[in-house]
Design an enzyme around this catalytic site. Structure first.
Site, PDB file in Angstrom:
ATOM      1  N   HIS A 117     -34.478 -47.389   2.254  1.00 33.21           N
ATOM      2  CA  HIS A 117     -34.193 -48.702   2.469  1.00 33.21           C
ATOM      3  C   HIS A 117     -34.835 -48.974   3.787  1.00 33.21           C
ATOM      4  O   HIS A 117     -35.019 -48.067   4.760  1.00 33.21           O
ATOM      5  CB  HIS A 117     -32.787 -49.132   2.762  1.00 33.21           C
ATOM      6  CG  HIS A 117     -31.993 -48.696   1.662  1.00 33.21           C
ATOM      7  ND1 HIS A 117     -31.896 -49.622   0.453  1.00 33.21           N
ATOM      8  CD2 HIS A 117     -31.145 -47.852   1.206  1.00 33.21           C
ATOM      9  CE1 HIS A 117     -31.132 -49.097  -0.590  1.00 33.21           C
ATOM     10  NE2 HIS A 117     -30.480 -48.125  -0.144  1.00 33.21           N
ATOM     11  N   LEU A 118     -35.304 -49.977   3.953  1.00 38.06           N
ATOM     12  CA  LEU A 118     -35.916 -50.524   5.266  1.00 38.06           C
ATOM     13  C   LEU A 118     -34.861 -50.924   6.170  1.00 38.06           C
ATOM     14  O   LEU A 118     -35.103 -50.265   7.545  1.00 38.06           O
ATOM     15  CB  LEU A 118     -36.526 -51.937   5.065  1.00 38.06           C
ATOM     16  CG  LEU A 118     -37.688 -52.056   3.943  1.00 38.06           C
ATOM     17  CD1 LEU A 118     -37.587 -53.207   3.196  1.00 38.06           C
ATOM     18  CD2 LEU A 118     -38.980 -51.750   4.638  1.00 38.06           C
ATOM     19  N   SER A 119     -33.802 -51.507   6.069  1.00 35.77           N
ATOM     20  CA  SER A 119     -32.472 -51.737   6.931  1.00 35.77           C
ATOM     21  C   SER A 119     -31.901 -50.657   6.950  1.00 35.77           C
ATOM     22  O   SER A 119     -31.927 -49.631   5.910  1.00 35.77           O
ATOM     23  CB  SER A 119     -31.897 -53.082   6.476  1.00 35.77           C
ATOM     24  OG  SER A 119     -31.248 -52.956   5.400  1.00 35.77           O
ATOM     25  N   ARG A 175     -39.519 -62.564   3.984  1.00 32.96           N
ATOM     26  CA  ARG A 175     -38.255 -62.416   3.689  1.00 32.96           C
ATOM     27  C   ARG A 175     -37.438 -61.952   5.032  1.00 32.96           C
ATOM     28  O   ARG A 175     -37.630 -60.731   5.228  1.00 32.96           O
ATOM     29  CB  ARG A 175     -38.025 -61.497   2.474  1.00 32.96           C
ATOM     30  CG  ARG A 175     -36.438 -61.271   2.214  1.00 32.96           C
ATOM     31  CD  ARG A 175     -36.358 -60.061   1.235  1.00 32.96           C
ATOM     32  NE  ARG A 175     -34.866 -60.094   0.934  1.00 32.96           N
ATOM     33  CZ  ARG A 175     -34.352 -58.999   0.445  1.00 32.96           C
ATOM     34  NH1 ARG A 175     -35.200 -57.666   0.216  1.00 32.96           N
ATOM     35  NH2 ARG A 175     -33.199 -58.617   0.068  1.00 32.96           N
ATOM     36  N   HIS A 228     -26.449 -51.429  -4.721  1.00 29.93           N
ATOM     37  CA  HIS A 228     -25.014 -51.578  -4.615  1.00 29.93           C
ATOM     38  C   HIS A 228     -24.266 -52.166  -5.757  1.00 29.93           C
ATOM     39  O   HIS A 228     -22.926 -52.411  -5.849  1.00 29.93           O
ATOM     40  CB  HIS A 228     -24.801 -52.615  -3.523  1.00 29.93           C
ATOM     41  CG  HIS A 228     -25.813 -52.414  -2.468  1.00 29.93           C
ATOM     42  ND1 HIS A 228     -25.890 -51.370  -1.665  1.00 29.93           N
ATOM     43  CD2 HIS A 228     -26.804 -53.290  -1.845  1.00 29.93           C
ATOM     44  CE1 HIS A 228     -26.596 -51.392  -0.438  1.00 29.93           C
ATOM     45  NE2 HIS A 228     -27.209 -52.713  -0.899  1.00 29.93           N
ATOM     46  N   ASP A 285     -26.743 -43.987 -13.705  1.00 29.53           N
ATOM     47  CA  ASP A 285     -26.889 -43.122 -14.980  1.00 29.53           C
ATOM     48  C   ASP A 285     -28.443 -42.752 -15.061  1.00 29.53           C
ATOM     49  O   ASP A 285     -28.451 -41.787 -15.835  1.00 29.53           O
ATOM     50  CB  ASP A 285     -26.305 -43.950 -16.223  1.00 29.53           C
ATOM     51  CG  ASP A 285     -24.990 -44.221 -16.258  1.00 29.53           C
ATOM     52  OD1 ASP A 285     -24.185 -43.205 -15.473  1.00 29.53           O
ATOM     53  OD2 ASP A 285     -24.488 -44.697 -17.061  1.00 29.53           O
ATOM     54  N   ARG A 344     -22.723 -53.838   1.169  1.00 34.19           N
ATOM     55  CA  ARG A 344     -23.927 -53.065   1.283  1.00 34.19           C
ATOM     56  C   ARG A 344     -23.392 -51.544   1.591  1.00 34.19           C
ATOM     57  O   ARG A 344     -24.440 -50.659   1.628  1.00 34.19           O
ATOM     58  CB  ARG A 344     -24.968 -53.430   2.226  1.00 34.19           C
ATOM     59  CG  ARG A 344     -25.346 -54.851   1.847  1.00 34.19           C
ATOM     60  CD  ARG A 344     -26.563 -55.378   2.622  1.00 34.19           C
ATOM     61  NE  ARG A 344     -26.593 -56.704   2.695  1.00 34.19           N
ATOM     62  CZ  ARG A 344     -27.458 -57.530   1.968  1.00 34.19           C
ATOM     63  NH1 ARG A 344     -28.206 -56.847   0.981  1.00 34.19           N
ATOM     64  NH2 ARG A 344     -27.602 -58.649   2.097  1.00 34.19           N
ATOM     65  N   ALA A 384     -30.900 -54.955  -3.744  1.00 31.26           N
ATOM     66  CA  ALA A 384     -29.419 -55.233  -4.194  1.00 31.26           C
ATOM     67  C   ALA A 384     -28.820 -54.407  -5.126  1.00 31.26           C
ATOM     68  O   ALA A 384     -27.597 -54.033  -5.519  1.00 31.26           O
ATOM     69  CB  ALA A 384     -29.198 -56.789  -4.112  1.00 31.26           C
ATOM     70  N   PRO A 388     -35.421 -55.867  -6.734  1.00 32.42           N
ATOM     71  CA  PRO A 388     -35.673 -57.315  -6.606  1.00 32.42           C
ATOM     72  C   PRO A 388     -35.867 -57.713  -5.018  1.00 32.42           C
ATOM     73  O   PRO A 388     -35.091 -57.228  -4.104  1.00 32.42           O
ATOM     74  CB  PRO A 388     -34.036 -57.761  -6.930  1.00 32.42           C
ATOM     75  CG  PRO A 388     -33.337 -56.532  -7.000  1.00 32.42           C
ATOM     76  CD  PRO A 388     -34.094 -55.150  -7.271  1.00 32.42           C
ATOM     77  N   ASN A 389     -36.580 -58.868  -5.178  1.00 30.10           N
ATOM     78  CA  ASN A 389     -36.938 -59.676  -3.547  1.00 30.10           C
ATOM     79  C   ASN A 389     -37.599 -58.737  -2.832  1.00 30.10           C
ATOM     80  O   ASN A 389     -38.110 -59.346  -1.876  1.00 30.10           O
ATOM     81  CB  ASN A 389     -35.511 -59.923  -3.126  1.00 30.10           C
ATOM     82  CG  ASN A 389     -34.933 -60.723  -3.847  1.00 30.10           C
ATOM     83  OD1 ASN A 389     -34.980 -61.809  -4.441  1.00 30.10           O
ATOM     84  ND2 ASN A 389     -33.400 -60.627  -4.016  1.00 30.10           N
ATOM     85  N   ASN A 398     -36.450 -47.717  -3.972  1.00 34.55           N
ATOM     86  CA  ASN A 398     -35.657 -49.057  -3.154  1.00 34.55           C
ATOM     87  C   ASN A 398     -35.222 -49.886  -4.031  1.00 34.55           C
ATOM     88  O   ASN A 398     -36.071 -50.742  -4.527  1.00 34.55           O
ATOM     89  CB  ASN A 398     -36.556 -49.385  -2.093  1.00 34.55           C
ATOM     90  CG  ASN A 398     -35.651 -50.447  -1.289  1.00 34.55           C
ATOM     91  OD1 ASN A 398     -34.532 -50.822  -1.625  1.00 34.55           O
ATOM     92  ND2 ASN A 398     -36.315 -51.190  -0.043  1.00 34.55           N
ATOM     93  N   ARG A 409     -24.495 -53.247   8.094  1.00 31.05           N
ATOM     94  CA  ARG A 409     -24.640 -54.611   7.479  1.00 31.05           C
ATOM     95  C   ARG A 409     -23.373 -55.121   6.818  1.00 31.05           C
ATOM     96  O   ARG A 409     -22.505 -54.405   7.042  1.00 31.05           O
ATOM     97  CB  ARG A 409     -25.819 -54.946   6.682  1.00 31.05           C
ATOM     98  CG  ARG A 409     -27.220 -54.594   7.460  1.00 31.05           C
ATOM     99  CD  ARG A 409     -28.353 -54.510   6.601  1.00 31.05           C
ATOM    100  NE  ARG A 409     -28.426 -55.979   6.171  1.00 31.05           N
ATOM    101  CZ  ARG A 409     -29.481 -56.451   5.129  1.00 31.05           C
ATOM    102  NH1 ARG A 409     -30.136 -55.398   4.465  1.00 31.05           N
ATOM    103  NH2 ARG A 409     -29.386 -57.872   4.781  1.00 31.05           N
ATOM    104  N   TYR A 438     -36.150 -57.151   7.617  1.00 35.43           N
ATOM    105  CA  TYR A 438     -37.024 -56.499   6.740  1.00 35.43           C
ATOM    106  C   TYR A 438     -38.391 -55.875   7.183  1.00 35.43           C
ATOM    107  O   TYR A 438     -39.037 -55.298   6.643  1.00 35.43           O
ATOM    108  CB  TYR A 438     -36.810 -56.758   5.057  1.00 35.43           C
ATOM    109  CG  TYR A 438     -35.668 -56.854   4.484  1.00 35.43           C
ATOM    110  CD1 TYR A 438     -35.161 -55.860   4.054  1.00 35.43           C
ATOM    111  CD2 TYR A 438     -35.064 -58.007   4.428  1.00 35.43           C
ATOM    112  CE1 TYR A 438     -33.905 -55.874   3.678  1.00 35.43           C
ATOM    113  CE2 TYR A 438     -33.820 -58.039   3.810  1.00 35.43           C
ATOM    114  CZ  TYR A 438     -33.101 -57.111   3.267  1.00 35.43           C
ATOM    115  OH  TYR A 438     -31.872 -56.976   2.809  1.00 35.43           O
ATOM    116  N   GLU A 472     -33.470 -42.275  -2.041  1.00 30.30           N
ATOM    117  CA  GLU A 472     -33.247 -43.530  -2.076  1.00 30.30           C
ATOM    118  C   GLU A 472     -33.759 -43.836  -0.557  1.00 30.30           C
ATOM    119  O   GLU A 472     -33.850 -43.104   0.325  1.00 30.30           O
ATOM    120  CB  GLU A 472     -31.543 -43.491  -2.072  1.00 30.30           C
ATOM    121  CG  GLU A 472     -31.332 -44.839  -1.527  1.00 30.30           C
ATOM    122  CD  GLU A 472     -29.602 -44.864  -1.599  1.00 30.30           C
ATOM    123  OE1 GLU A 472     -28.971 -43.824  -1.309  1.00 30.30           O
ATOM    124  OE2 GLU A 472     -29.028 -46.113  -1.569  1.00 30.30           O
TER     125      GLU A 472
END
Ligand code: DHK
Length: 145
Positions: free
Chosen positions: A103-105, A20, A83, A90, A114, A80, A12-13, A77, A110, A25, A101
């Site tokens: 992530h950009l950040s 954003r 988390h 599963d 998170r 949200a 999402p997002n 990625n 943070r 990001y 996994e």
């Protein structure tokens, strides 16, 4: 050499990358990142299948699909949902294709919410904090698996 199929799943997002919170990001769009991955993938012998959805169940379905299509690896990625989503944990456990996994950040620098990653509990490994470069580093790791 047959090319290795690598799914790159975005939650999402992430369709709003570039607009954003660019201070967190970065300024590159998801299309920019996809183009970088395709280019690097050509050099590494990897075919990139890039997807994005704001809906948790799509990500679950695509993890299953990656397995059924014989993918070599998945870069995930989950945004949200990283988390919050036991369903994604599963789903990763329900497949044997390795999931990296991404992530950009760096979520650990943070907010406290998170700092927990359900995805990370089943992932082969995690690459976070390098902006768009996180995806390229993850692809290089995937190609070596
Ligand atoms: C992306 C998101 O959308 C956040 O919800 C995560 C992740 C971090 C990223 O850095 O790519 O907490």
């Amino acid at each position: 050499m047959a090319s290795k199929l690598v799914y790159v799943l975005n939650g999402p997002n992430l369709n709003r990358l570039g607009k954003r919170e660019p201070e967190i990001y970065g300024s590159q769009t998801l299309d920019d990142i996809g183009a970088m991955l395709v280019e690097r993938g050509e050099a590494l012998g990897c075919e990139i299948e890039m997807r994005q959805s704001n809906h948790e169940g799509h990500l679950v379905d695509w993890l299953h699909e990656a397995q059924d299509e014989g993918a070599h690896a998945v870069l995930l990625n989950a945004g949200a949902y990283t988390h919050t989503s036991v369903a994604l944990l599963d789903a990763i456990r329900s497949v044997s294709v390795p999931v990296i996994e991404v992530h950009l950040s760096n979520p650990h620098t943070r907010e406290a919410f998170r700092h927990t990653s359900w995805v990370g509990q089943a992932a082969k490994g995690t690459i976070a904090g390098f902006g768009a470069q996180s995806y390229l580093l993850a692809l290089e790791a995937a190609a070596e698996l």
